[in-house]
Design a protein around this motif. Structure first.
Motif, PDB file in Angstrom:
ATOM      1  N   ALA A  82       0.828  -1.205   0.000  1.00  0.00           N
ATOM      2  CA  ALA A  82       0.000   0.000   0.000  1.00  0.00           C
ATOM      3  C   ALA A  82       0.864   1.258   0.000  1.00  0.00           C
ATOM      4  CB  ALA A  82      -0.936   0.002   1.208  1.00  0.00           C
ATOM      5  N   LYS A  83       1.897   1.263   0.793  1.00  0.00           N
ATOM      6  CA  LYS A  83       2.811   2.416   0.881  1.00  0.00           C
ATOM      7  C   LYS A  83       3.452   2.698  -0.476  1.00  0.00           C
ATOM      8  CE  LYS A  83       5.433   5.307   3.300  1.00  0.00           C
ATOM      9  NZ  LYS A  83       4.920   6.475   3.944  1.00  0.00           N
ATOM     10  N   LYS A  84       3.862   1.640  -1.186  1.00  0.00           N
ATOM     11  CA  LYS A  84       4.480   1.809  -2.507  1.00  0.00           C
ATOM     12  C   LYS A  84       3.527   2.428  -3.521  1.00  0.00           C
ATOM     13  CE  LYS A  84       7.886  -1.854  -2.066  1.00  0.00           C
ATOM     14  NZ  LYS A  84       8.322  -3.180  -2.501  1.00  0.00           N
ATOM     15  N   GLY A 107       1.440   4.759  -2.722  1.00  0.00           N
ATOM     16  CA  GLY A 107       1.141   6.117  -2.272  1.00  0.00           C
ATOM     17  C   GLY A 107      -0.057   6.199  -1.351  1.00  0.00           C
ATOM     18  N   ALA A 108      -0.456   5.070  -0.783  1.00  0.00           N
ATOM     19  CA  ALA A 108      -1.623   5.041   0.110  1.00  0.00           C
ATOM     20  C   ALA A 108      -1.275   5.578   1.488  1.00  0.00           C
ATOM     21  CB  ALA A 108      -2.151   3.618   0.226  1.00  0.00           C
ATOM     22  N   ASN A 109      -2.308   6.072   2.170  1.00  0.00           N
ATOM     23  CA  ASN A 109      -2.179   6.495   3.563  1.00  0.00           C
ATOM     24  C   ASN A 109      -2.746   5.446   4.514  1.00  0.00           C
ATOM     25  OD1 ASN A 109      -3.199   9.323   2.052  1.00  0.00           O
ATOM     26  ND2 ASN A 109      -1.270   9.418   3.160  1.00  0.00           N
ATOM     27  N   ALA A 110      -3.608   4.546   3.968  1.00  0.00           N
ATOM     28  CA  ALA A 110      -4.271   3.572   4.835  1.00  0.00           C
ATOM     29  C   ALA A 110      -4.707   2.346   4.040  1.00  0.00           C
ATOM     30  CB  ALA A 110      -5.488   4.207   5.503  1.00  0.00           C
ATOM     31  N   LEU A 111      -4.991   1.284   4.787  1.00  0.00           N
ATOM     32  CA  LEU A 111      -5.639   0.084   4.265  1.00  0.00           C
ATOM     33  C   LEU A 111      -6.995  -0.004   4.954  1.00  0.00           C
ATOM     34  CD1 LEU A 111      -2.889  -2.671   4.290  1.00  0.00           C
ATOM     35  CD2 LEU A 111      -4.234  -1.947   2.333  1.00  0.00           C
ATOM     36  N   VAL A 112      -8.047  -0.190   4.176  1.00  0.00           N
ATOM     37  CA  VAL A 112      -9.402  -0.231   4.714  1.00  0.00           C
ATOM     38  C   VAL A 112     -10.014  -1.598   4.416  1.00  0.00           C
ATOM     39  CG1 VAL A 112     -11.693   0.810   4.557  1.00  0.00           C
ATOM     40  CG2 VAL A 112      -9.664   2.250   4.417  1.00  0.00           C
ATOM     41  N   GLY A 113     -10.814  -2.098   5.346  1.00  0.00           N
ATOM     42  CA  GLY A 113     -11.509  -3.369   5.138  1.00  0.00           C
ATOM     43  C   GLY A 113     -10.590  -4.565   5.131  1.00  0.00           C
ATOM     44  N   ASP A 169      -7.504  14.795   2.113  1.00  0.00           N
ATOM     45  CA  ASP A 169      -6.878  16.040   2.558  1.00  0.00           C
ATOM     46  C   ASP A 169      -5.358  15.967   2.663  1.00  0.00           C
ATOM     47  OD1 ASP A 169      -6.981  14.242   4.622  1.00  0.00           O
ATOM     48  OD2 ASP A 169      -7.541  15.704   6.135  1.00  0.00           O
ATOM     49  N   GLU A 170      -4.736  14.912   2.091  1.00  0.00           N
ATOM     50  CA  GLU A 170      -3.282  14.770   2.183  1.00  0.00           C
ATOM     51  C   GLU A 170      -2.687  14.484   0.809  1.00  0.00           C
ATOM     52  OE1 GLU A 170      -1.740  12.149   5.104  1.00  0.00           O
ATOM     53  OE2 GLU A 170      -3.071  12.885   6.661  1.00  0.00           O
ATOM     54  N   GLN A 171      -1.413  14.771   0.719  1.00  0.00           N
ATOM     55  CA  GLN A 171      -0.641  14.452  -0.475  1.00  0.00           C
ATOM     56  C   GLN A 171      -0.334  12.954  -0.474  1.00  0.00           C
ATOM     57  OE1 GLN A 171       0.085  16.657  -2.875  1.00  0.00           O
ATOM     58  NE2 GLN A 171      -1.168  18.096  -1.717  1.00  0.00           N
ATOM     59  N   PRO A 172      -0.009  12.391  -1.617  1.00  0.00           N
ATOM     60  CA  PRO A 172       0.383  10.969  -1.662  1.00  0.00           C
ATOM     61  C   PRO A 172       1.560  10.703  -0.740  1.00  0.00           C
ATOM     62  CG  PRO A 172       0.097  11.809  -3.880  1.00  0.00           C
ATOM     63  CD  PRO A 172       0.001  12.989  -2.952  1.00  0.00           C
ATOM     64  N   ALA A 173       1.551   9.547  -0.091  1.00  0.00           N
ATOM     65  CA  ALA A 173       2.645   9.156   0.791  1.00  0.00           C
ATOM     66  C   ALA A 173       3.910   8.990  -0.030  1.00  0.00           C
ATOM     67  CB  ALA A 173       2.294   7.863   1.516  1.00  0.00           C
ATOM     68  N   GLN A 174       5.039   9.361   0.571  1.00  0.00           N
ATOM     69  CA  GLN A 174       6.334   9.231  -0.107  1.00  0.00           C
ATOM     70  C   GLN A 174       6.869   7.831   0.076  1.00  0.00           C
ATOM     71  OE1 GLN A 174       7.679  11.719  -1.969  1.00  0.00           O
ATOM     72  NE2 GLN A 174       5.745  12.762  -1.554  1.00  0.00           N
ATOM     73  N   ASN A 175       7.536   7.285  -0.955  1.00  0.00           N
ATOM     74  CA  ASN A 175       8.122   5.931  -0.867  1.00  0.00           C
ATOM     75  C   ASN A 175       9.343   5.911  -0.014  1.00  0.00           C
ATOM     76  OD1 ASN A 175       6.109   4.992  -2.473  1.00  0.00           O
ATOM     77  ND2 ASN A 175       7.298   5.136  -4.355  1.00  0.00           N
TER      78      ASN A 175
END
Length: 130
Positions: free
Chosen positions: A89-91, A93-99, A124-130
């Protein structure tokens, strides 16, 4: 005599049974994790469904007198699966995993398992950085 016995008993107990401090070890993942019955309070946009799965042989500790008594994975194995899923998920650009859901099956020779969830980005956030 009672004082001496009490002192010896106290010394023995403090030396024989050292104090234990139990610390709750909560893993930290690179993205927020929300299980199937949870939802983030913040609005989000879906990115992609993710899944990790694997099949492993039945371990000796699961069999007792050739009968399968222990099924599935332990908590450490589940945390490793979740770590793999959160890294995917981080790769993206996610901020979270849902479900997030964990499922498993066991037969006479194999253990199979999968963990899946929806990678999301908070609005409300920018894509997560790798």
């Amino acid at each position: 005599m009672k004082t001496v016995c009490l002192l010896l008993l106290t010394a023995c107990l403090s030396g024989c049974f050292p104090a234990r401090l139990y610390i709750k070890n909560t893993p930290v993942f690179p993205v927020d994790v929300f299980y199937d019955n949870q939802r983030p309070e913040r609005p989000f946009e879906p990115i992609r469904d993710l899944e990790v799965s694997e099949e492993t042989p039945v371990r000796d500790g699961q069999l007792v007198n050739k009968r399968l008594l222990k099924r599935g994975n332990d908590m450490q194995d589940k945390e490793l699966l979740l770590a793999r899923l959160t890294l995917q998920a981080k790769k993206l650009g996610a901020n979270a995993l849902v479900g997030v859901k964990y499922t498993y099956y066991t037969n006479a020779t194999d253990n199979g398992y999968s963990m899946r969830g929806l990678a999301v980005r908070y609005r409300d956030e920018q894509p997560a950085q790798n």
